[in-house]
Design an enzyme around this catalytic site. Structure first.
Site, PDB file in Angstrom:
ATOM      1  N   ASP A 162       3.400 -18.354   5.658  1.00 30.52           N
ATOM      2  CA  ASP A 162       2.955 -17.044   5.164  1.00 30.52           C
ATOM      3  C   ASP A 162       3.799 -16.622   3.951  1.00 30.52           C
ATOM      4  O   ASP A 162       3.284 -16.059   2.980  1.00 30.52           O
ATOM      5  CB  ASP A 162       3.077 -15.962   6.256  1.00 30.52           C
ATOM      6  CG  ASP A 162       1.773 -15.736   7.023  1.00 30.52           C
ATOM      7  OD1 ASP A 162       1.053 -16.725   7.276  1.00 30.52           O
ATOM      8  OD2 ASP A 162       1.472 -14.574   7.385  1.00 30.52           O
ATOM      9  N   TYR A 218       5.363 -22.549  20.997  1.00 32.67           N
ATOM     10  CA  TYR A 218       3.999 -22.096  21.250  1.00 32.67           C
ATOM     11  C   TYR A 218       3.460 -22.639  22.574  1.00 32.67           C
ATOM     12  O   TYR A 218       2.643 -22.005  23.221  1.00 32.67           O
ATOM     13  CB  TYR A 218       3.060 -22.571  20.132  1.00 32.67           C
ATOM     14  CG  TYR A 218       3.011 -21.698  18.911  1.00 32.67           C
ATOM     15  CD1 TYR A 218       4.163 -21.422  18.181  1.00 32.67           C
ATOM     16  CD2 TYR A 218       1.804 -21.173  18.467  1.00 32.67           C
ATOM     17  CE1 TYR A 218       4.114 -20.648  17.040  1.00 32.67           C
ATOM     18  CE2 TYR A 218       1.749 -20.391  17.322  1.00 32.67           C
ATOM     19  CZ  TYR A 218       2.900 -20.132  16.619  1.00 32.67           C
ATOM     20  OH  TYR A 218       2.834 -19.365  15.495  1.00 32.67           O
ATOM     21  N   LYS A 240      16.908 -25.683  12.665  1.00 30.47           N
ATOM     22  CA  LYS A 240      18.001 -24.760  12.962  1.00 30.47           C
ATOM     23  C   LYS A 240      18.996 -25.536  13.834  1.00 30.47           C
ATOM     24  O   LYS A 240      19.292 -25.161  14.976  1.00 30.47           O
ATOM     25  CB  LYS A 240      17.435 -23.511  13.669  1.00 30.47           C
ATOM     26  CG  LYS A 240      18.423 -22.386  13.868  1.00 30.47           C
ATOM     27  CD  LYS A 240      18.786 -21.637  12.604  1.00 30.47           C
ATOM     28  CE  LYS A 240      19.868 -20.614  12.883  1.00 30.47           C
ATOM     29  NZ  LYS A 240      20.371 -19.948  11.654  1.00 30.47           N
ATOM     30  N   ASP A 297       4.866 -21.631  10.847  1.00 24.96           N
ATOM     31  CA  ASP A 297       3.985 -20.460  10.830  1.00 24.96           C
ATOM     32  C   ASP A 297       4.569 -19.403   9.896  1.00 24.96           C
ATOM     33  O   ASP A 297       3.888 -18.877   9.012  1.00 24.96           O
ATOM     34  CB  ASP A 297       3.844 -19.906  12.254  1.00 24.96           C
ATOM     35  CG  ASP A 297       2.989 -18.656  12.300  1.00 24.96           C
ATOM     36  OD1 ASP A 297       1.952 -18.635  11.625  1.00 24.96           O
ATOM     37  OD2 ASP A 297       3.368 -17.691  12.999  1.00 24.96           O
ATOM     38  N   ASP A 319      16.787 -20.459   7.912  1.00 18.95           N
ATOM     39  CA  ASP A 319      17.110 -19.175   7.270  1.00 18.95           C
ATOM     40  C   ASP A 319      17.357 -19.385   5.772  1.00 18.95           C
ATOM     41  O   ASP A 319      16.840 -18.648   4.929  1.00 18.95           O
ATOM     42  CB  ASP A 319      18.299 -18.477   7.950  1.00 18.95           C
ATOM     43  CG  ASP A 319      19.486 -19.402   8.221  1.00 18.95           C
ATOM     44  OD1 ASP A 319      19.355 -20.630   8.037  1.00 18.95           O
ATOM     45  OD2 ASP A 319      20.555 -18.889   8.598  1.00 18.95           O
TER      46      ASP A 319
HETATM   47  C1  IPM Z   1      -1.744 -19.343  11.989  1.00 14.55           C
HETATM   48  C2  IPM Z   1      -1.847 -18.163  12.923  1.00 14.55           C
HETATM   49  C3  IPM Z   1      -1.834 -18.612  14.378  1.00 14.55           C
HETATM   50  C4  IPM Z   1      -0.515 -19.326  14.618  1.00 14.55           C
HETATM   51  C5  IPM Z   1      -2.029 -17.507  15.417  1.00 14.55           C
HETATM   52  C6  IPM Z   1      -3.241 -16.690  15.167  1.00 14.55           C
HETATM   53  C7  IPM Z   1      -2.060 -18.081  16.800  1.00 14.55           C
HETATM   54  O1  IPM Z   1      -0.844 -17.240  12.666  1.00 14.55           O
HETATM   55  O2  IPM Z   1      -2.590 -20.254  12.081  1.00 14.55           O
HETATM   56  O3  IPM Z   1      -0.833 -19.376  11.163  1.00 14.55           O
HETATM   57  O4  IPM Z   1       0.509 -18.682  14.875  1.00 14.55           O
HETATM   58  O5  IPM Z   1      -0.510 -20.559  14.569  1.00 14.55           O
HETATM   59 MN    MN Z   2       0.323 -17.682  10.891  1.00 17.43          MN
END
Ligand code: IPM
Ligand code: MN
Ligand code: NAD
Length: 365
Positions: free
Chosen positions: A255, A144, A194, A251, A227
């Site tokens: 999710d 990032y 990884k 990240d 993975d």
């Molecule tokens: C999160 C989001 C952010 C990230 C984006 C919006 C920059 O996806 O906080 O998970 O990737 O960190």
């Molecule tokens: Mn995110």
């Protein structure tokens, strides 16, 4: 009686909708305990671009600096997707905020109430007691924040690169957060990398191994390639207790963890560093893991739980109010397991609106 001083940055899309619900719940919980909220609200992200010409106005940054914590909604959306990448809300507001306050540790609790297993895409037999795990994501390093560029090659193509970079000190400090989290739970940590391909992961694994051997021999440390970790999370999430990983892996995995735990609309987070606030506690930024949800924004149906639970984390880490934080967490649990559910977790139940969800949580308080 105490006053909790924080900056509120609702942002875009569903941000303001869920923020308003969270402030109501926070206000009710704190009033009950005889405490007061003192917050100011500031533009960030797309709305700040519209109103001030920049995603992170000086005034917003200054308000954050003067506060003891930041309660953040989410930023971005289709309206700003065609701006130059560096000016877009995510890259021009959220990432700089994390960097400015050195918020290198992002804690995302993956909690699925046993009563809510029907909202998980996993079969209930695999998670009979729900899920209770924690994702710790490195937040101010890696791909990032490394050098980025786009250029023309000699043969007339366009090329682009992002650089993933980690230093031992960055790895050690996130390992320390993982260790502390594990000590307060099952004394078990999985480091995800990884290392079969990436140099940063080779360093990550080597540093983590030495760090735990020297400082936390009592913690059971394991490793997994990312993975495989993505697959194992979907197969048997409770084999993890605390897992920690670099920025982008965290990240993506968080999710996945969120939906396995019912919905992204339930996943709160705390971003912490070493900066202390005026109370001598941790300065932090608290935000839902999910985004601005453009598909449902403006409809009043977003799940406010992630924002409300993020506010509870703020009370716990930045204001030392464990008890009120737990009251809010219990109220969310009571409302949701009692059958009050927004569309994302409804599955057969009649979906409620954001404000109905909020009211049920306040009633449960
Ligand atoms: C999160 C989001 C952010 C990230 C984006 C919006 C920059 O996806 O906080 O998970 O990737 O960190
Ligand atoms: Mn995110
Ligand atoms: P998203 O998280 O906004 O949405 C993904 C899916 O999850 C959508 O179907 C959405 O409706 C659902 N969802 C998310 N939160 C929900 C909630 N509280 N209640 C009910 N459903 C919910 O991800 P996306 O669509 O990839 O991104 C949309 C925008 O948000 C993009 O601009 C992205 O960069 C931004 N974003 C911001 C943050 C942040 O500010 N922290 C985080 C992630 C994405």
């Amino acid at each position: 009686m105490a006053t909790f001083k924080f900056a509120v940055l609702p942002g875009d899309g569903i941000g303001p909708e869920v923020m308003s619900a969270a402030l109501d719940v926070l206000g009710a919980a704190c009033a009950k305990a005889g405490h007061e909220l003192s917050f100011t609200t500031h533009d960030v992200g797309g709305i700040a671009i519209d109103n001030h010409g920049t995603a992170l106005p000086e005034s917003t940054l200054e308000a954050c600096s003067n506060a003891d914590a930041i309660l953040f909604g989410s930023v971005g959306g289709p309206k700003w997707e065609n701006l130059p990448p560096k000016e877009q809300p995510e890259r021009a507001a959220l990432l700089p905020l994390r960097k400015a306050f050195k918020l290198f540790a992002n804690i995302r609790p993956g909690l699925l109430y046993p009563e809510l297993t029907d909202a998980s895409p996993l079969k209930s037999e695999r998670i009979p007691n729900g899920i209770d795990i924690v994702c710790i994501r490195e937040l101010t390093g890696g791909i990032y924040f490394g050098e980025k560029k786009t250029w023309q090659t000699e043969d007339g193509e366009t090329a682009a690169s992002d650089t993933m970079l980690y230093k031992t000190s960055e790895i050690e400090r996130i390992a320390e957060v993982a260790a502390q989290t594990a000590l307060a739970r099952g004394k078990k940590v999985c480091s995800i990398d990884k290392a079969n391909v990436l140099e940063t992961s080779v360093l990550w694994r080597k540093t983590v191994t030495a760090f735990f051997k020297k400082n936390y021999p009592e913690i059971e440390l394991s490793y997994m390639y990312v993975d495989n970790a993505a697959m194992q999370l979907a197969r048997d999430p409770n084999q993890f207790d605390v897992f920690f990983t670099e920025n982008m892996f965290g990240d993506i995995l968080s999710d996945e963890m969120a939906v396995i735990c019912g919905s992204l609309g339930m996943l709160c987070s705390a971003s912490l560093g070493d900066i202390k606030n005026s109370l001598g506690l941790k300065f932090g930024l608290y935000e839902p893991a999910g985004g601005t949800a453009p598909d449902i924004a403006g409809k009043g149906i977003a799940n406010p739980c992630a924002q409300i639970l993020s506010a509870a984390l703020m009370l716990r880490y930045s204001f030392g109010q464990d008890e009120i934080a737990a009251q809010i967490e219990n109220a969310v649990r009571k409302a949701v397991t009692g059958g009050v559910r927004t569309g994302d977790i409804a599955f057969g139940k009649k979906p409620v609106s954001t404000t109905e969800m909020r009211d049920a949580i306040i009633a449960a308080l």
